[in-house]
Each structure stands twice: as C-alpha cells, then as structure tokens.
Scaffold this active site. Sequence first.
Site, PDB file in Angstrom:
ATOM      1  N   ASP A 106       0.866  -1.182   0.000  1.00 29.68           N
ATOM      2  CA  ASP A 106       0.000   0.000   0.000  1.00 29.68           C
ATOM      3  C   ASP A 106       0.900   1.229   0.000  1.00 29.68           C
ATOM      4  OD1 ASP A 106      -3.244   0.351   0.835  1.00 29.68           O
ATOM      5  OD2 ASP A 106      -1.996   2.140   1.052  1.00 29.68           O
ATOM      6  N   SER A 107       0.432   2.304  -0.613  1.00 28.75           N
ATOM      7  CA  SER A 107       1.227   3.534  -0.667  1.00 28.75           C
ATOM      8  C   SER A 107       1.168   4.315   0.638  1.00 28.75           C
ATOM      9  CB  SER A 107       0.744   4.428  -1.818  1.00 28.75           C
ATOM     10  OG  SER A 107      -0.607   4.803  -1.618  1.00 28.75           O
ATOM     11  N   CYS A 139     -14.463  -0.572  -7.345  1.00 30.52           N
ATOM     12  CA  CYS A 139     -15.520  -0.054  -6.473  1.00 30.52           C
ATOM     13  C   CYS A 139     -16.045   1.286  -6.976  1.00 30.52           C
ATOM     14  CB  CYS A 139     -15.017   0.066  -5.035  1.00 30.52           C
ATOM     15  SG  CYS A 139     -13.660   1.239  -4.823  1.00 30.52           S
TER      16      CYS A 139
END
Length: 391
Positions: free
Chosen positions: A248-249, A335
């Site tokens: 994840d960043s 999403c």
Amino acid sequence: MYKTIYLKRGKEESLRRFHPWVFSGAIHHADEGISDGDIIRVVGADGTFLAVGHFQMGTISVRVLSFHDIEIDDTFWTSRLTEAFRVRQLLALTNRQDSNTYRLVHGEGDMLPGLVIDIYGPTAVMQAHSIGMHVSRNIIAQSLISIEGLNISSVYYKSETTLPGHDNNENGFLVGNQKDDVAMENGLRFHVDWLKGQKTGFFVDQRENRALLERYSKGRKVLNMFCYTGGFSFYAMRGGAELVHSVDSSAKAIALTNSNVELNFPGDKRHTAYCDDAFKFLQNAEGEYDLIILDPPAFAKHRGALHNALKGYIRLNAKAFEMIRPGGVLFTFSCSQVVTKDHFRNAVFTAAAQARRRVRILHQLHQPADHPINIYHPEGEYLKGLVVYVE
C-alpha cells in the site's frame, strides 16, 4: 408542516417510479427559507404530493426518505432502522460467535439515502453523506441504542471526509465511548481505525470475497495490492499461503496491516508488508506470485472521469497479467460506481489481450447482501469483481 419544493411539469415520473433522488434541474420553484439539511415535501406541478426528504444544494437536491406524507420523527427513524436490522437477522449476520461486524444501513439500499452505519461489536460507526443525515445524527444515534437485539452501547460519528467543508462535522462519539477497537470477521480479528481510517474503518463489503480467497490460497505465493488494513492478507495466511506480501502507498495502512497480521498470526514469518506505489512494485515483481489481489480505491468518482478510470484499470490489470505465474489466480475489483460490470469486464478482457495471456473467468463477484441494492436505484450497485485463472 414542512416547506415544499415544486417540480417542473413532467419531472415527477422518476419519483412515481420510486427513484429516491430529485435532481436540481427538475425543480420549478420552492418555498422561501429552505436550508441545507431541511426536511421538505416534494409536489408535482399540479400540487400532488410525491415525497418527503432531505434538501441539499447541489446536483442531487432531494434525497427521499418516504413516498408517504408522514412526519420524519423518532418513530420514523426507529422503524426504518429496525427494519434494516431485521434484514441483517434474516441474513444470519447478527449474534454470531465468529463475527460481530456487518453493515446495518446502506444508504438508498435501506431507504435511508445519505446514511451508512457499520456495526463492529458493541459499536456502531455512522457516516453521513448528506447534510440532512448530519443534522439528524443525534436522533439516529438514540434510535440505534433503542433497537431490541442490536446490543449497541456506543455510536461513533465519522463524517469529516464525506462532508468536507461543512461546519461541526468532526469525528467523535455521539453515545458511549467504546475503547476496544478490535472486531471479528469469520473468526479473524482486526483493528478498526474509526478516527482516520477509510470508510468506517474497515472494508466490510469484501467479507465474502475474502472468504472465497481463503479457499484458493493453500500453497500459493500471494500479493495483496492496495492492502489497506490487510484483510485479504490474513485470510490468505489462514488458507495456507506459502507467503503473503501486502502493498500500500500509505505508511499508516501498512502499520495497520502489520498490526492485524500480528493480532491473528503472531510471529508468522510468511508475511511482509511494503509501503510502495502499486505500479512501481508490480514493475519489479515478475514471476514471483501465483495469487494476486487488485482492490484499488475508486478510479472514477463521477462520469467525467470514466474514460481515464478505464484506462487505469486496463493498465493495472495488464501489468498483473504480465507478471503472474502460469496457473495463477487473479482477484480483481472495481468499487467505482460509474464503472458498470460490462465496463469493468471489458477492461479486464483488454488487459488480458494486451498481456497475451489465456484467461478463464472462475467467479463474478459483487457486494454482499448487507449492502443491498434498491431495485428502483440501480446506481447502488457499485462493487464488481472477477476471479480469473491465468494459463
């Protein structure tokens, strides 16, 4: 008596079909003195009552609470929330020994547009997506506490990011002060970041898809991109994965992922987390993984961003197809509400073709039943996913 908004002639048809929104362009005129968050009545050009709902300046001017000419009072809120709870009882999501988290209210899907409520054990986390729900937050919280069988002792309000720029919407407890931030899903535990986490602190909508991933994980080398709190990662570990890498960043997301892995698998050396850009990480990971999860944040928040979003999905999935091992399985999601199932499937198809990989669809995924879709509001179908086998 509530103030009234009058529609232009011919603009009442969507309300007669029970669509829960009134767009600004449909309004002819309104009574004086209507403010953001007010409860108002909507009538047709001939004066016929159509709906009652929350008013807000903007493209969506009215979010309908009822198509009956009723008062929106304590009885209304308790009745509507109780009905939502009954649906979750029907889904066997309440009073489980292995899970205490689920979505209780999903906006238009539960006929409460602009409101999201997730349950984490004894705590309800409430999020307003309209000024009207923000104004009504305290009466909603009290109604939640009163519902028999729900067993809520705390209500946390979390709308700083969903109502930016609006006064007095800081996060905080409306009722109680639950300190325990650990919840359970399918026997696995996780910390819920109520204060600063995305959504209500956890992505409840991926519960069933995480359980499916567990079935595919045994003996595989797993890459969980955009891992956030690491939900897919610890399901993969319980499923017997050989190794799991979470990316994840956000450094805060990585810290939360590590905390959740340690909560479930203390000292397990199979897991490593990386704070890195997704495309940069994928560029250097060719041939290392045979199970990949791509669950990025929404690439398109509005229709104007659709074209660029689809290009982003193609690029991301093409890179995953290029580097996944033969016989690998890809779980890939969108999403973005404006990206339809067909849009997304075509993007994944294009990515596979660009990578020149032979691909079979094993599962077509969607949001779970505690995120219901109002049949009169198809826009509520936002989560879509594919599980594909890559030769």
